[in-house]
Design a protein around this motif. Structure first.
Motif: not given
Lengths: 149, 149
Positions: A141, A145, A149, B145, B148-149
């Motif tokens: 994970k 991520i 980014r 993602i 996570w955001r």
């Protein structure tokens, strides 16, 4: 009655299946010797939610199906809603319970039940495999991520 | 010499292994009838880098090992560095090549080679499975993602 097949019980979440999972399961099965049967309990979404505060990425039915599609696995079952370890042991009747290097809570819990009930089964702890990257779901994970980014 | 075993060839990246992959491989193997052998070519990191502009999350050795750990798979091999489909066909000598619903380029490419060389093999296209969530690696990445955001 003589029991011919050694049954190994292992468990886990198995979210984002990775090579560390395979090694864990293969190593667990070896503790049963030739012809051993490996039964895997896959944690339900609700159980993961309770223990980790958030649900897994992959829903329980798909996690279970993926684990059962592995050659090393003979049977994969979803856990009981309340993660009742005693009920699992009673149902599967394992000869060996294999716990992963990061399953300390399950290890302690299992050893307590075994001692308390005087069960004839072995609890074995499986080591971590290598120091490779990406042998855990959380590292995977993290990489997804950071790539994003 | 009579060839007794039907060999099916399938290929893919298999980054973040999911249930759609299993269904694809199971469906592919069915096209070979009972006793068929399923050989899977797992794309190298470098090939994915060239085709998609970025490398997969999971390195090639681990992707290959995970695919080979599936019960439905008899052999999993890393692709040639240059993704040389002719060389792959020459080496594996498949009776059937299975292509996924999202492998149009590979399908066209395979059919061209088969026609050009007059090869005796069938090319079968495997449908998409269900409209379920998370049956593709990119959907899984998207979910990670957005969580996570």
């Amino acid at each position: 009655m003589v029991k011919n097949v050694t049954t190994i019980l292992a468990s886990g979440v198995f979210d984002l299946l990775h090579y560390g999972h395979i090694k864990f399961l293969e190593e667990a099965k070896k503790h049963g010797g030739p012809g051993a049967k490996l039964v895997v309990i896959v944690a339900r979404d609700e159980t993961v939610m309770k223990l980790k505060g958030k649900p897994p990425i992959i829903p329980e039915d798909q996690r279970r199906a993926l684990v059962e599609a592995l050659e090393v696995v003979d049977e994969a079952l979803l856990g009981f809603e309340e993660l009742d370890l005693e009920a699992v042991i009673e149902r599967i009747k394992p000869d060996v319970i294999a716990v992963g290097h990061d399953q300390n809570d399950i290890e302690v819990w299992t050893r307590d039940i075994v001692a308390e009930k005087g069960l004839e089964l072995r609890v074995v702890k499986i080591g971590r495999f290598g120091k490779e990257d990406l042998n855990s779901s959380s590292k995977i994970k993290g990489k997804i991520i950071s790539d994003w980014r």
